[in-house]
Structures are given as structure tokens and as C-alpha cells.
Motif scaffolding. Structure first.
Motif, PDB file in Angstrom:
ATOM      1  N   SER A   1     -22.295  39.440 -53.328  1.00 49.77           N
ATOM      2  CA  SER A   1     -23.676  39.902 -53.457  1.00 49.77           C
ATOM      3  C   SER A   1     -24.479  39.574 -52.203  1.00 49.77           C
ATOM      4  O   SER A   1     -25.334  40.345 -51.778  1.00 49.77           O
ATOM      5  CB  SER A   1     -24.339  39.300 -54.689  1.00 49.77           C
ATOM      6  N   ALA A   2     -24.207  38.447 -51.561  1.00 48.97           N
ATOM      7  CA  ALA A   2     -24.900  38.096 -50.326  1.00 48.97           C
ATOM      8  C   ALA A   2     -24.519  39.058 -49.207  1.00 48.97           C
ATOM      9  O   ALA A   2     -25.366  39.482 -48.422  1.00 48.97           O
ATOM     10  CB  ALA A   2     -24.576  36.668 -49.920  1.00 48.97           C
ATOM     11  N   GLU A   3     -23.271  39.453 -49.142  1.00 48.55           N
ATOM     12  CA  GLU A   3     -22.816  40.404 -48.120  1.00 48.55           C
ATOM     13  C   GLU A   3     -23.445  41.773 -48.345  1.00 48.55           C
ATOM     14  O   GLU A   3     -23.887  42.420 -47.411  1.00 48.55           O
ATOM     15  CB  GLU A   3     -21.294  40.506 -48.146  1.00 48.55           C
ATOM     16  N   THR A   4     -23.529  42.199 -49.588  1.00 49.72           N
ATOM     17  CA  THR A   4     -24.132  43.486 -49.915  1.00 49.72           C
ATOM     18  C   THR A   4     -25.616  43.480 -49.569  1.00 49.72           C
ATOM     19  O   THR A   4     -26.136  44.441 -49.006  1.00 49.72           O
ATOM     20  CB  THR A   4     -23.952  43.797 -51.415  1.00 49.72           C
ATOM     21  N   ASP A   5     -26.302  42.389 -49.863  1.00 48.06           N
ATOM     22  CA  ASP A   5     -27.725  42.284 -49.527  1.00 48.06           C
ATOM     23  C   ASP A   5     -27.935  42.316 -48.020  1.00 48.06           C
ATOM     24  O   ASP A   5     -28.858  42.956 -47.527  1.00 48.06           O
ATOM     25  CB  ASP A   5     -28.323  40.999 -50.097  1.00 48.06           C
ATOM     26  N   ASP A   6     -27.081  41.646 -47.251  1.00 44.80           N
ATOM     27  CA  ASP A   6     -27.196  41.640 -45.797  1.00 44.80           C
ATOM     28  C   ASP A   6     -27.021  43.039 -45.230  1.00 44.80           C
ATOM     29  O   ASP A   6     -27.763  43.456 -44.353  1.00 44.80           O
ATOM     30  CB  ASP A   6     -26.163  40.703 -45.165  1.00 44.80           C
ATOM     31  N   CYS A   7     -26.058  43.780 -45.717  1.00 45.35           N
ATOM     32  CA  CYS A   7     -25.788  45.116 -45.205  1.00 45.35           C
ATOM     33  C   CYS A   7     -26.933  46.072 -45.529  1.00 45.35           C
ATOM     34  O   CYS A   7     -27.337  46.871 -44.697  1.00 45.35           O
ATOM     35  CB  CYS A   7     -24.482  45.661 -45.790  1.00 45.35           C
ATOM     36  N   SER A   8     -27.469  46.007 -46.726  1.00 46.91           N
ATOM     37  CA  SER A   8     -28.536  46.930 -47.090  1.00 46.91           C
ATOM     38  C   SER A   8     -29.831  46.602 -46.362  1.00 46.91           C
ATOM     39  O   SER A   8     -30.577  47.486 -45.967  1.00 46.91           O
ATOM     40  CB  SER A   8     -28.762  46.923 -48.599  1.00 46.91           C
ATOM     41  N   SER A   9     -30.125  45.327 -46.127  1.00 46.81           N
ATOM     42  CA  SER A   9     -31.373  44.971 -45.448  1.00 46.81           C
ATOM     43  C   SER A   9     -31.274  45.211 -43.947  1.00 46.81           C
ATOM     44  O   SER A   9     -32.244  45.581 -43.316  1.00 46.81           O
ATOM     45  CB  SER A   9     -31.738  43.518 -45.729  1.00 46.81           C
ATOM     46  N   GLU A  10     -30.113  45.056 -43.323  1.00 46.01           N
ATOM     47  CA  GLU A  10     -29.975  45.266 -41.892  1.00 46.01           C
ATOM     48  C   GLU A  10     -30.011  46.736 -41.540  1.00 46.01           C
ATOM     49  O   GLU A  10     -30.444  47.102 -40.462  1.00 46.01           O
ATOM     50  CB  GLU A  10     -28.674  44.649 -41.377  1.00 46.01           C
ATOM     51  N   GLY A  11     -29.590  47.605 -42.404  1.00 46.24           N
ATOM     52  CA  GLY A  11     -29.612  49.039 -42.128  1.00 46.24           C
ATOM     53  C   GLY A  11     -31.025  49.547 -41.920  1.00 46.24           C
ATOM     54  O   GLY A  11     -31.277  50.418 -41.100  1.00 46.24           O
ATOM     55  N   GLY A  12     -31.999  48.998 -42.623  1.00 44.50           N
ATOM     56  CA  GLY A  12     -33.382  49.431 -42.487  1.00 44.50           C
ATOM     57  C   GLY A  12     -34.092  48.766 -41.334  1.00 44.50           C
ATOM     58  O   GLY A  12     -34.992  49.344 -40.736  1.00 44.50           O
ATOM     59  N   ARG A  13     -33.702  47.558 -40.969  1.00 47.81           N
ATOM     60  CA  ARG A  13     -34.414  46.816 -39.922  1.00 47.81           C
ATOM     61  C   ARG A  13     -33.977  47.211 -38.521  1.00 47.81           C
ATOM     62  O   ARG A  13     -34.782  47.307 -37.629  1.00 47.81           O
ATOM     63  CB  ARG A  13     -34.183  45.319 -40.081  1.00 47.81           C
ATOM     64  N   LEU A  14     -32.685  47.381 -38.309  1.00 47.06           N
ATOM     65  CA  LEU A  14     -32.184  47.639 -36.963  1.00 47.06           C
ATOM     66  C   LEU A  14     -32.170  49.135 -36.692  1.00 47.06           C
ATOM     67  O   LEU A  14     -31.793  49.937 -37.535  1.00 47.06           O
ATOM     68  CB  LEU A  14     -30.769  47.072 -36.806  1.00 47.06           C
ATOM     69  N   SER A  15     -32.563  49.496 -35.510  1.00 50.15           N
ATOM     70  CA  SER A  15     -32.557  50.915 -35.168  1.00 50.15           C
ATOM     71  C   SER A  15     -31.965  51.082 -33.787  1.00 50.15           C
ATOM     72  O   SER A  15     -31.879  50.142 -33.006  1.00 50.15           O
ATOM     73  CB  SER A  15     -33.981  51.483 -35.212  1.00 50.15           C
ATOM     74  N   GLY A  16     -31.602  52.268 -33.462  1.00 51.11           N
ATOM     75  CA  GLY A  16     -31.046  52.558 -32.146  1.00 51.11           C
ATOM     76  C   GLY A  16     -29.565  52.268 -32.091  1.00 51.11           C
ATOM     77  O   GLY A  16     -28.916  51.962 -33.086  1.00 51.11           O
ATOM     78  N   ARG A  17     -29.037  52.370 -30.872  1.00 48.18           N
ATOM     79  CA  ARG A  17     -27.593  52.214 -30.699  1.00 48.18           C
ATOM     80  C   ARG A  17     -27.144  50.775 -30.935  1.00 48.18           C
ATOM     81  O   ARG A  17     -26.100  50.531 -31.491  1.00 48.18           O
ATOM     82  CB  ARG A  17     -27.207  52.660 -29.303  1.00 48.18           C
ATOM     83  N   SER A  18     -27.932  49.814 -30.524  1.00 50.59           N
ATOM     84  CA  SER A  18     -27.516  48.421 -30.699  1.00 50.59           C
ATOM     85  C   SER A  18     -27.491  48.045 -32.174  1.00 50.59           C
ATOM     86  O   SER A  18     -26.647  47.287 -32.614  1.00 50.59           O
ATOM     87  CB  SER A  18     -28.448  47.480 -29.931  1.00 50.59           C
ATOM     88  N   GLY A  19     -28.417  48.580 -32.953  1.00 50.32           N
ATOM     89  CA  GLY A  19     -28.444  48.300 -34.383  1.00 50.32           C
ATOM     90  C   GLY A  19     -27.250  48.877 -35.092  1.00 50.32           C
ATOM     91  O   GLY A  19     -26.659  48.260 -35.965  1.00 50.32           O
ATOM     92  N   SER A  20     -26.841  50.069 -34.725  1.00 46.52           N
ATOM     93  CA  SER A  20     -25.686  50.675 -35.395  1.00 46.52           C
ATOM     94  C   SER A  20     -24.411  49.951 -35.020  1.00 46.52           C
ATOM     95  O   SER A  20     -23.501  49.830 -35.822  1.00 46.52           O
ATOM     96  CB  SER A  20     -25.592  52.168 -35.074  1.00 46.52           C
TER      97      SER A  20
END
Length: 102
Positions: free
Chosen positions: A72-91
Motif C-alpha cells: 500500500s505504501a508503494e501504491t501511494d508513492d506511485c500515485s502521488s508522484e505521477g501528479g507532482r512530477l512533470s516533464g522528462r525528468s519526472g517521467s
């Protein structure tokens, strides 16, 4: 009779105490001598089947709760990082850690 009951139900320390007291009162009492010899020859630690079963169930529950917490912690990290990081470095940052289902 009390000694037999204690031996059958695993109260070895109490049974030994009663057997030794019996031998103090009647030093040549053969049944007490035999029972004490059997107790001394038996292994010191004895686990009952129920005790082993309970230990296995408890360990399984603890492992399950740890694994589910990590997932559940891994799933929360993935869903929250997708919205915060943008651009090529975020992906690139999320690509290595988070897997997306297609």
C-alpha cells in the motif's frame, strides 16, 4: 493421582516437586522413583502441536500485515508522484520505480 494428572497435562515442574516430596516421605516408593526417572530422561523442552500451530499462524499474520503495508505504501508513492512530477525528468523518476498496468 495428582502427580499423574500433572504429568499428563505437562506440569512437569509441579509433578517433579510432588515426586521428590513423596520420595522424602517414602524413599523406596517404586512408582515415584520410576516416574522421576522417566521425567529426567525426557527432553527438557516439549512443544505441543497446538502451540506450534498458534506460532505459525501468528508469524503468518505478521508477515501478511508487513507485506500489505509495503504494497500500500508503494501504491501511494506511485500515485502521488505521477501528479507532482512533470516533464522528462519526472517521467524518468517514476518509470523505474512505479509500474503502470496497461
Amino acid at each position: 493421582m495428582d502427580i499423574v494428572y500433572r504429568l499428563e497435562y505437562g506440569n512437569y515442574q509441579e509433578a517433579e516437586m510432588h515426586l521428590r516430596h513423596t520420595l522424602e516421605l517414602r524413599p523406596r516408593f517404586q512408582p515415584a522413583q520410576d516416574a522421576l526417572r522417566q521425567m529426567e530422561a525426557a527432553p527438557a523442552t516439549q512443544l505441543h502441536g497446538n502451540t506450534v500451530f498458534i506460532i505459525i499462524v501468528l508469524v503468518s499474520c505478521v508477515l501478511f500485515s508487513i507485506l500489505s503495508t509495503l504494497e500500500s505504501a508503494e501504491t501511494d508513492d506511485c500515485s502521488s508522484e505521477g501528479g507532482r512530477l512533470s516533464g522528462r525528468s519526472g517521467s524518468r523518476a517514476t518509470r523505474g520505480r512505479c509500474r503502470r498496468s496497461v
